[in-house]
Design a protein around this motif. Structure first.
Motif, short mmCIF file in Angstrom:
data_model
loop_
_atom_site.label_atom_id
_atom_site.label_comp_id
_atom_site.label_asym_id
_atom_site.label_seq_id
_atom_site.Cartn_x
_atom_site.Cartn_y
_atom_site.Cartn_z
N TRP A 40 -92.29 40.75 10.50
CA TRP A 40 -91.13 40.00 11.51
C TRP A 40 -90.57 40.61 11.97
O TRP A 40 -89.78 41.31 13.51
N TYR A 116 -99.68 35.21 6.74
CA TYR A 116 -98.89 35.07 7.48
C TYR A 116 -99.39 33.71 8.71
O TYR A 116 -101.21 33.96 8.83
N CYS A 124 -95.91 30.48 16.61
CA CYS A 124 -94.92 31.04 17.48
C CYS A 124 -95.69 32.39 18.18
O CYS A 124 -94.88 31.88 19.29
N ASP A 152 -96.05 28.83 9.09
CA ASP A 152 -94.65 28.28 10.45
C ASP A 152 -94.82 27.02 10.31
O ASP A 152 -95.53 26.01 10.49
N TRP A 186 -88.02 25.99 9.36
CA TRP A 186 -86.16 25.70 10.11
C TRP A 186 -84.82 24.95 9.17
O TRP A 186 -84.47 25.00 9.96
N ARG A 203 -87.57 27.71 4.09
CA ARG A 203 -86.04 28.46 4.94
C ARG A 203 -85.05 27.17 5.20
O ARG A 203 -85.90 25.90 5.77
N ASP A 207 -84.18 31.92 12.81
CA ASP A 207 -84.49 33.27 12.75
C ASP A 207 -82.95 33.87 12.27
O ASP A 207 -82.17 33.91 13.89
C1 GLA Z 1 -90.76 31.65 13.25
C2 GLA Z 1 -90.50 31.99 11.92
C3 GLA Z 1 -90.45 33.55 12.51
C4 GLA Z 1 -91.35 34.92 12.07
C5 GLA Z 1 -92.16 34.01 13.70
C6 GLA Z 1 -93.08 34.51 13.88
O1 GLA Z 1 -89.61 32.36 14.13
O2 GLA Z 1 -89.04 31.66 11.83
O3 GLA Z 1 -89.76 33.85 10.85
O4 GLA Z 1 -92.52 34.39 11.65
O5 GLA Z 1 -92.31 32.46 14.21
O6 GLA Z 1 -93.89 34.21 15.79
#
Ligand code: GLA
Length: 394
Positions: A40, A116, A124, A152, A186, A203, A207
């Motif tokens: 990513w 993923y 996303c 995610d 997140w 996480r 990001d």
């Molecule tokens: C989110 C995740 C990232 C990545 C993107 C992919 O933003 O937090 O780490 O995986 O999606 O679309």
């Protein structure tokens, strides 16, 4: 009566054995923080099987694999849709050979493959999400011999985070293949409070961007958080981390190009101190020696991979200068002096501050030098935006 008892007993034993098997498939997969690479940070949605193969080659031949990097993780962008039976379909142009072939290739190099997926209706990046398809998708990943699933949190509407991640976690266990489960939520719903036993890592923030503090060199806002902003959000989370259940402050930015070597080694050092999963985010095919040297620093990785699995915490915060400590096996201690400022920082550190009861020998990890012991104050200059990392040995 006896027969019934025996039957009941065998059913119960069978159930226990099955639970044990699925539990075994999950437990112990991440006794130390997982290490690997993820597509990513550098490639976003622009990925294909050639890139993944070349990255695996680079991981195997560069010394990364020998240093402990194992997982090659394909992030968002690999799926194009679902077939009429609901099975996920890899993008036929980008991944014409399919994911199983890629897994075979990655395995042939002694590495592992990660993939993923997303808890919502879409990823996303707008690809198909796993909502309603959790068991089917987990079985698909197992059939493809995937070893790691990053999951995610986009397009999840009013879904409960705990329930959504537990559903996929159960699905992965039932699929029967050992797969590390990486929760990518997140930090919105404090996954550190419920993630243990559901996933192997979670996480803790939004990001990361290839940035020191969230800005870029021209003063503009980066597209994500600077690594020091993420660092600040780890304070207080150390008690939630340990073997098989890690806080994940997001993937590494080392070698991506916006920061200088000192800044990158400060970031990498702090991720090692945090017992963070180490997922390189740079292009491994074009790595320079400095980047490789940071990512594969043996003594630093020993601190990250220490079997006690204790995350560092901050003991001193003097504005630009912070001191973090991480307990290590054998009563060793890692002590990191982080200078966040733009000027060099001269310090005289009294070991009393961290309450040492015995005298330790001091190893300067980056200088690869033994530098006396803790009988006297520690005097040093930490360069601007850099670290000094010491390993105290009993
Ligand atoms: C989110 C995740 C990232 C990545 C993107 C992919 O933003 O937090 O780490 O995986 O999606 O679309």
């Amino acid at each position: 009566m006896n027969t019934i008892r025996i039957c009941l007993l065998s059913i119960v034993c069978g159930m226990l054995a099955a639970t044990n098997l699925t539990a075994q498939a999950f437990k112990g997969l991440a006794l130390t923080p997982p290490m690997g690479w993820n597509s990513w940070n550098t490639f976003r949605m622009d990925i294909n099987e050639q890139l993944i193969r070349e990255t695996a080659d680079a991981m195997a031949s560069s010394g990364m694999k020998d240093a402990g990097y194992t997982y090659v993780v394909i992030d968002d962008g690999w799926a194009s849709g679902r077939d009429e039976e609901g099975y996920l379909v890899p993008d036929p142009e980008r991944f014409p050979s399919g994911i199983k072939a890629l897994a075979d290739y990655v395995h042939s190099l002694g590495l592992k493959l990660g993939i993923y997926a997303c808890a919502g209706t879409q990823t996303c990046g707008g690809k198909p999400g796993s909502r309603g398809y959790e068991y089917q998708d987990a079985r698909t990943f197992a059939r493809w011999e995937v070893d790691f699933v990053k999951y995610d949190w986009c397009h999840t509407g009013t879904q409960s985070a705990v329930d959504s991640y537990r559903t996929m976690s159960d699905a992965i266990r039932k699929a029967g293949r050992p797969m590390v489960f990486s929760i990518c939520e997140w930090g919105k719903n404090e996954p550190w409070k419920w993630g243990e036993g559901i996933g192997h890592m979670w996480r803790t923030t939004g990001d990361i961007a290839d940035s020191w503090d969230g800005t870029l060199s021209d003063g503009s806002q980066a597209n994500g958080l600077g690594w020091t902003q993420i660092l600040d959000m780890q304070v207080g989370l150390d008690k939630y981390a340990g073997p098989d259940h890690w806080n994940d402050p997001d993937m590494l930015i080392v070698g991506m190009g916006n920061l200088n070597p000192n800044e990158y080694r400060a970031h990498f050092t702090m991720w090692c101190m945090l017992a963070a999963p180490l997922m390189a985010g740079n292009d491994l095919r074009k790595m320079d020696r400095t980047t490789l040297g940071i990512l594969t620093h043996k003594e630093l990785l020993e601190i990250n991979q220490d079997h006690m699995g204790i995350q560092a915490f901050k003991v001193v915060d003097e504005g630009d200068l912070e001191v973090w400590i991480k307990d290590l096996k054998g009563e060793d201690l890692a002590v990191c002096f982080l200078n966040r400022g733009d000027e060099d920082y001269s310090l005289t550190f009294d070991w009393e501050v961290i309450g040492l009861r015995v005298v330790y020998r001091i190893r300067d990890v980056w200088a690869r030098k033994n530098t006396g012991n803790t009988r006297s104050f520690f005097e040093a200059t930490v360069p601007a935006r850099d670290v000094i990392l010491l390993r105290l040995k009993k």
